[in-house]
Write a protein that holds these residues in place. Structure first.
Motif, PDB file in Angstrom:
ATOM      1  N   ASN A 119      53.779 -37.361 -23.020  1.00 42.47           N
ATOM      2  CA  ASN A 119      53.797 -37.996 -21.463  1.00 42.47           C
ATOM      3  C   ASN A 119      52.793 -37.459 -20.578  1.00 42.47           C
ATOM      4  N   ASP A 120      51.660 -37.065 -21.024  1.00 42.28           N
ATOM      5  CA  ASP A 120      50.648 -36.272 -20.287  1.00 42.28           C
ATOM      6  C   ASP A 120      50.384 -37.219 -18.905  1.00 42.28           C
ATOM      7  N   VAL A 121      50.870 -36.914 -17.954  1.00 43.54           N
ATOM      8  CA  VAL A 121      50.369 -37.547 -16.861  1.00 43.54           C
ATOM      9  C   VAL A 121      49.251 -37.000 -15.901  1.00 43.54           C
ATOM     10  N   GLU A 122      48.936 -35.897 -16.641  1.00 43.89           N
ATOM     11  CA  GLU A 122      47.829 -35.152 -15.905  1.00 43.89           C
ATOM     12  C   GLU A 122      46.437 -35.939 -15.550  1.00 43.89           C
ATOM     13  N   THR A 123      46.078 -35.673 -14.287  1.00 41.87           N
ATOM     14  CA  THR A 123      45.271 -36.562 -13.918  1.00 41.87           C
ATOM     15  C   THR A 123      43.916 -35.897 -13.905  1.00 41.87           C
ATOM     16  N   HIS A 124      43.743 -34.517 -14.268  1.00 39.70           N
ATOM     17  CA  HIS A 124      42.553 -33.777 -14.306  1.00 39.70           C
ATOM     18  C   HIS A 124      41.667 -34.610 -15.526  1.00 39.70           C
ATOM     19  N   PRO A 125      40.245 -34.601 -15.235  1.00 42.04           N
ATOM     20  CA  PRO A 125      39.436 -35.638 -16.176  1.00 42.04           C
ATOM     21  C   PRO A 125      39.443 -34.922 -17.297  1.00 42.04           C
ATOM     22  N   TYR A 126      39.675 -33.485 -17.487  1.00 39.58           N
ATOM     23  CA  TYR A 126      39.515 -32.804 -18.884  1.00 39.58           C
ATOM     24  C   TYR A 126      40.707 -33.223 -19.897  1.00 39.58           C
ATOM     25  N   HIS A 127      41.542 -34.075 -19.229  1.00 41.51           N
ATOM     26  CA  HIS A 127      42.663 -34.525 -20.183  1.00 41.51           C
ATOM     27  C   HIS A 127      42.443 -35.748 -20.811  1.00 41.51           C
ATOM     28  N   ARG A 128      41.306 -36.118 -20.576  1.00 36.59           N
ATOM     29  CA  ARG A 128      40.755 -37.529 -21.442  1.00 36.59           C
ATOM     30  C   ARG A 128      39.442 -37.443 -22.101  1.00 36.59           C
ATOM     31  N   PRO A 129      39.292 -38.055 -22.997  1.00 36.99           N
ATOM     32  CA  PRO A 129      37.981 -37.884 -23.679  1.00 36.99           C
ATOM     33  C   PRO A 129      36.657 -38.457 -22.691  1.00 36.99           C
ATOM     34  N   GLY A 130      35.793 -37.796 -22.683  1.00 38.02           N
ATOM     35  CA  GLY A 130      34.696 -37.862 -21.542  1.00 38.02           C
ATOM     36  C   GLY A 130      34.877 -36.855 -20.682  1.00 38.02           C
ATOM     37  N   GLY A 131      35.923 -36.142 -20.610  1.00 36.22           N
ATOM     38  CA  GLY A 131      36.051 -35.117 -19.707  1.00 36.22           C
ATOM     39  C   GLY A 131      35.533 -35.269 -18.269  1.00 36.22           C
ATOM     40  N   ALA A 132      34.751 -34.321 -17.763  1.00 35.11           N
ATOM     41  CA  ALA A 132      34.125 -34.464 -16.336  1.00 35.11           C
ATOM     42  C   ALA A 132      33.650 -35.775 -16.021  1.00 35.11           C
ATOM     43  N   GLY A 133      33.292 -36.503 -16.920  1.00 39.11           N
ATOM     44  CA  GLY A 133      32.387 -37.568 -16.850  1.00 39.11           C
ATOM     45  C   GLY A 133      33.226 -38.929 -16.338  1.00 39.11           C
TER      46      GLY A 133
END
Lengths: 290, 772, 162
Positions: free
Chosen positions: B426-440
């Motif tokens: 249930n990862d609700v982290e909004t930090h972009p590093y939590h998704r593929p593509g990271g900072a992008g």
């Protein structure tokens, strides 16, 4: 070979008027790479003009009367991450966050990013979508140039020898905006493909800008216009068929190349996917605020 | 002996503990001297002129304009090499400077020494070299063609090695095959090549401070090229900023010494990042075909494989890398029949040689992808196929060698199976590093598929094929202080941390000092092949044991006790017959001993023409499980977690072991996802850290590591080398996890066969299906 | 008034001291001047294009890559290098004790970056640590112990030990 530190626009203008061999230093995160690697060499009579202390260049002015955000060219990436810019021009803020590292964002400036005239310039892509205008200044006076018209080829821009970028004027508009960028690692990467989308619910227009898929940042005019007219702004929605057409038009406007960072085919594919996602995300957000 | 001491004897900083690095504080405060930080009075700077051509004849070299420049002291070319014109680790086939022909872009042609770097750069531009371009040999497969003219007097084939065993006519119920591609990886150590050479006052010798992996090998090669006796050349380890195999070969050592001797002044050479890419060997790019045969139940019955390794212009360690690949083709699995063919060839590409994992990285990527294919074909899950084939101690390899090492493959596989999954559903982290593509900021939660993949590996430790592999250490006891002397290159791995730990535990003395690491003692061999804990650790232990024996004999004779009843417990000496104990620091007062030992591992033999023979010394095993989130539509990957179970024998310094595991996995992740030297017509298109991407802190996931500590009876202190295994099977585990994510879009998606995997490889796999 | 400084001979303020630089080449970076002209070799160079962070220093309190700073342009700034930290700050100690240092080439830059991060964000989340240190490449450690070291400092400071 001195370094000059003008402290005001007046001093800077005067300096550029008097000296004939000037090199403007606007953060140095790109310029110094060339010097370090020997691909840029200074001539003995070059005068380096460091813009860091020119007070006016680091100002941020929000003018709600004129509906414009005025950013001095010396504003650094780091300054773009916070209010008021993050609220007024979030796609510029998102673009800033993707630039390099904290070290780079501390030193690099928006003016430097523009002057470098790279098609991969993250800030440039956002500013093109935002329909921003540059104020270019010299002793001969000021002129304005759309950001989309400023770069004319990789590393080439329309600045005259005695001119400098004084500021960027960004129209303030209601709506939604976003920037996405593809790189092959999760941070610290040059854009393989980037897309900025600005949806204006005031003017019912859409502007789509593409990075790293041509010699300069590309404004996808046709796709932008088609999206602007096919989005049902009252309900913030677009049919999937129309969105697909927008995606195809976006891809058609891209003229990418194969290089060591990626292939032309992937880049075309990617700008389409990012455009689709950004428009979907934007409309979803707008619908929630209806 | 004193009265019985009932407290528990412990030794601070002994084996099994994690004392801090002795150089840690200096490194943290910036005072530690890396080789690039060295300087000397009156020092000059040297720089190398390199070939802009992939393959060309040198018609003429004119250094007159450059020599005349103010501040330029000397320019040297092949003519100025007084001794042997070539060097090389296994075959001496690489010219110090090209004289007649250049064979790769970046090959040294001349070197200049000047007052400073800027003058050097300008002088290099002023040297005129006239070339006649020759047709380059670019394609490794063409090198095999008998019609292809040889690009080197030694021919285009560096080594062919097959491994043929059992019944090669066997056909399995189930047969799976594919072709695999491994790109060229760079060691990308952060501390660039650098050395400072100081000529002797009489000009008859030279001292070279250099960042290297193997001081004595350098010594032999350098002295031969300088035409000096080895006694006139001293090599001192300059602070080494990482190595990973890239410092095993000579780079600037000969050049810098030649320049120092030519000018009679200290000379420093220091590569830039772009020059570094040209100046050291890389991981071999490889083309591999494999066909696995199994029973319906998934039991492996035969492995067929073909390896083509592109060695580039010079041999370096290509032949040994090839042997590692072909002898590890079966992976950590039982297999009785094999037909493995391998060749390492010469091309006009960048020379390749050692990098962490040394041939096994390439083999493991292919055999682990094959095991996944096999699992799918047999209707088994990836854990089960591996479990059914796991080898164990006593099994015979396809080379006929019996695995005598502890081989806990089953425990590794079952350990991976037991590993909990990360609780971030249930990862609700909004930090972009939590998704593929990271900072992008490219990817929404709905675009993500999660995949899980496994990789398991076997890796040989130490040198193979009858190489006289040894390490030397000296242990001196004086004034209660133990001083250790060895030539073991400390490249960051932490030998200088465990060497004192070994001495403390062996001798019960806390106070251990280290002498300078240089050629003032016998060879330690190379810091490579996961061998220094075993080899130099073994040498240090053996030297300390000799000193301990002398102490015991002294104690026994002065107290009339039985020396065989004496043992060390913690910081004390204990008479097991009487229970008497005394602090060692008291016992050794006034004692002085000095013992030097050469430590060898058991002998190995060369492979015969069918690849048979007990060519390897010992083996370590490891497994990885990767969990990835993939944005399949864009081909972007975020590695969520890597878990590992590693056979370490015994963790002499648990914190160091963790560091090796996490660092090794980072390099495996790099090869899986981003690291590749891209060459176009022999020219590197990405010779910078802007474009040769290595993982950042944002790319590296948490690592969950479980150590299997079954002390290996053959290993000194029971400890196996731990450096290479983490790099090996982490790569295929990540690719398998990506495959798992792609397959969620429907079975039969294309098999992923290339590393590094590019976003376009993933998007293409999504849109295509497997042929068979 | 526009101030002009000579690009070959100038003064820099480093770690609280004024340093005279003479005969610098035009265009020399702050990193080159620190290392080759002033003998302050604590700052490392591994890329000279702002990608590795090994040369990180504080310029008027901001973290920058010294390889991307034109030395002659910062005569009026205050520069703090790793040598200026003193050697035994809590960040440095935590790096040593947590196993965050192997070859150590990246360590001075990382320590500068971590020090700066904790000034800006005293209690960073793991994501914030990652984002704050993303500009510092380490090839040895895989970063796990580096994150650990930063967290150790945060915990110690919360517990009042520093």
């Amino acid at each position: 070979m001195p370094v000059a530190h003008p402290r005001s626009i007046g001093e800077l203008t005067e300096l550029l008027d008097e000296e004939s061999h000037t090199v403007l230093l606007a953060g140095g995160t790109d310029f110094m790479v060339g010097l370090n690697h020997g691909s840029t060499r200074l001539a003995p009579d070059d005068l380096i003009v460091d813009l860091r202390l020119v007070a006016e260049l680091s100002t941020v002015e929000v003018d709600y009367q004129q509906q414009v955000l005025r950013l001095g060219a010396g504003v650094r990436w780091d300054d773009l991450l916070t209010a008021p810019i993050a609220e007024i021009a979030p796609c510029l803020s998102q673009a800033a966050r993707t630039v390099g590292s904290h070290q780079i964002r501390t030193a690099g400036t928006i003016g430097g990013n523009l002057a470098t005239a790279s098609p991969a310039g993250d800030g440039v892509c956002a500013l093109v979508a935002l329909d921003a205008t540059l104020v270019l200044t010299s002793s001969r006076g000021q002129r304005t140039v759309a950001v989309s018209e400023f770069a004319i080829a990789p590393k080439k821009n329309v600045l005259e020898r005695d001119e400098f970028i004084e500021r960027v004027d960004i129209p303030i508009t209601e709506g939604w905006q976003g920037y996405s960028k593809i790189g092959t690692r999760n941070a610290m990467v040059i854009s393989v493909a980037g897309v900025a989308v600005v949806l204006s619910s005031e003017s019912n227009t859409c502007r789509i800008a593409l990075g790293s898929v041509g010699p300069t940042v590309i404004l996808s005019t046709e796709a932008s216009q088609f999206a602007g007219t096919t989005i049902n702004w009252e309900i913030a929605s677009i049919t999937s068929a129309d969105l697909e057409t927008v995606v195809e038009m976006t891809r058609a406007s891209a003229t990418p190349i194969d290089d060591h960072r990626s292939t032309a085919a992937y880049r075309k594919h990617a700008v389409g996917v990012l455009t689709k996602r950004l428009i979907e995300q934007g409309l979803t957000t707008l619908r929630k605020s209806l | 002996m004193s009265d019985l001491d009932i407290r528990e004897s412990v030794i601070n900083g002994g084996l099994g503990q994690s004392p801090v690095r002795p150089d840690g504080v200096a490194k943290a405060e910036g005072s530690y001297e890396f080789s690039s930080d060295l300087s000397a009075d009156n020092m000059l700077i040297g720089k190398t002129l390199r070939s802009p051509h992939q393959h060309a004849r040198i018609i003429r070299i004119d250094t007159s304009d450059a020599s005349a420049m103010t501040g330029v002291h000397r320019i040297i070319t092949a003519e100025d090499v007084p001794g042997k014109a070539t060097y090389g680790l296994i075959a001496s086939d690489q010219p110090v400077f090209a004289s007649d022909v250049v064979r790769y872009i970046g090959e040294p042609v001349a070197a200049v020494v000047a007052d400073d770097e800027e003058i050097c750069s300008r002088a290099l531009e002023a040297i005129v070299v006239e070339y006649e371009p020759l047709t380059p040999l670019i394609d490794a497969r063409l090198a095999l063609d008998t019609d292809t003219p040889p690009i080197h007097p030694d021919g285009n084939v560096i080594r062919e090695q097959n491994v043929i065993c059992g019944d090669t006519t066997v056909i399995g119920d189930i047969v799976v095959e594919d072709h695999y591609t491994i790109g060229m990886q760079d060691q990308a150590f952060l501390g660039l090549e650098s050395a400072l050479a100081i000529p002797d006052a009489d000009g008859a010798g030279v001292e070279c401070h250099v960042a290297t992996q193997w001081l004595h090998e350098d010594l032999g090669q350098v002295a031969a090229c300088l035409d000096l006796p080895e006694s006139s050349v001293r090599l001192v380890l300059g602070g080494v900023g990482g190595a990973f195999g890239g410092r095993e070969d000579i780079s600037l050592q000969v050049h810098v010494c030649l320049l120092a001797l030519a000018t009679g002044r200290p000379v420093k050479m220091h590569y830039s990042r772009s020059e570094s890419f040209l100046g050291h060997v890389h991981r071999h790019p490889a083309q591999i075909w494999m066909r696995h045969h199994a029973t319906k139940e998934g039991k492996l019955v035969k492995v067929e494989a073909e390896f083509v390794f592109d060695g580039g212009a010079y041999a370096s360690t290509s032949s040994a890398v090839l042997v590692n690949a072909v002898t590890h083709a079966q992976g950590p699995y039982r297999c009785e029949n094999a037909e493995v063919r391998g060749v390492a060839v010469r091309t006009n590409n960048l020379p390749c040689g050692a990098m962490r994992g040394f041939g096994v990285v390439q083999a493991c990527f292919a055999h682990e992808r094959q095991m996944d294919l096999l699992a799918h074909a047999c209707g088994l899950d990836p854990i089960e196929i591996r479990r059914r084939n796991a080898m164990s101690t006593g099994d015979k390899l396809i080379t006929g060698q019996v695995v005598e090492s502890v081989a806990p493959v089953l425990q590794i596989i079952e350990g991976l199976e037991r590993m909990p999954f990360p609780d971030d559903g249930n990862d609700v982290e909004t930090h972009p590093y939590h998704r593929p593509g990271g900072a992008g900021n490219t990817t929404r939660a709905s675009d993500v598929r999660r995949g899980v993949g496994y990789g398991v590996a076997i890796k040989n430790l130490m040198y193979s094929e009858a190489f006289d592999d040894y390490s030397t250490a000296r242990c001196t006891l004086r004034d209660g202080v133990v001083t250790l002397k060895f030539a073991t290159a400390e490249v960051g791995q932490g030998f200088i941390t465990i060497a004192p730990q070994i001495a403390r535990t062996t001798l019960g003395l806390e106070d251990v000092a280290l002498e300078s690491i240089d050629t003032g003692v016998g060879s330690a061999g190379s810091t490579s092949a996961s061998r220094q804990t075993w080899m130099s650790g073994g040498a240090v232990e053996a030297a300390c044991l000799k000193v301990r024996q002398l102490i015991f004999e002294h104690v026994a004779s002065s107290t009339g006790s039985d020396p065989f009843a004496l043992v060390i417990e913690g910081d004390s000496i204990v008479n097991t017959a009487t229970g008497e104990r005394q602090l060692m620091s008291e016992v050794v007062k006034g004692l002085e001993f000095d013992e030097e030992v050469e430590f060898r591992h058991r002998p190995t033999v060369p492979l015969d023409e069918n690849g048979q023979g007990a060519c390897h010394t010992a083996f370590a095993f490891v497994g990885h499980r990767a969990i990835v989130d993939v944005d399949v539509e864009l081909g972007l990957v975020r590695v969520v977690e890597v878990s590992t179970v590693q056979d370490v024998g015994r963790a002499l310094n648990p914190l160091s072991v963790t560091g090796q595991i996490e660092g090794g996995i980072a390099q495996g992740l790099g090869l899986a996802l981003m690291e590749e030297i891209v060459q176009q017509d022999g020219r590197i298109m990405n010779p910078s850290f802007t474009d040769y991407l290595i993982p950042t802190i944002a790319d590296m996931p948490p690592v969950v590591a479980e150590l299997i500590e079954i002390p290996d009876p053959q290993a000194p202190m029971g400890a196996k080398g731990v450096g290479e295994p983490p790099t090996i099977s982490s790569t295929p585990a990540i690719i398998a996890a990506i495959q798992d994510a792609v397959n969620q879009f429907g079975a039969g998606r294309s098999h992923l066969t290339r590393v590094p995997i590019r976003p376009s490889d993933i998007t293409e796999a999504l849109n295509s299906t497997r042929r068979d | 008034m526009t101030s002009k400084s000579d690009e070959r001979h100038f003064e820099l303020s480093i770690n609280g001291n004024r340093h005279r630089v003479t005969d610098s080449y035009p265009g020399e970076s702050l990193l080159t001047v620190l290392r080759d002209r002033l003998g302050l070799t604590g700052s490392k160079g591994a890329c000279e294009e702002g990608e590795c962070g090994s040369c990180s220093v504080l310029l008027d309190g901001n973290l920058v890559c010294s390889c991307l700073v034109l030395a002659a342009s910062v005569t009026n700034c205050s520069v703090v290098t790793v040598e200026g930290l003193g050697g035994s700050t809590d960040v440095q100690t935590a790096f040593v004790e947590s196993g965050a240092i192997q070859c150590g080439f990246c360590s001075p830059g990382l320590i500068m970056a971590a020090t700066n991060l904790l000034e800006r964000t005293p209690e960073p989340t793991v994501d914030e640590i990652r984002e704050g240190l993303a500009g510092n490449l380490c090839r040895c450690t895989g970063y796990g112990r580096i994150i650990d070291a930063v967290q150790v400092v945060v915990q110690q400071r919360k517990n009042g030990r520093s």
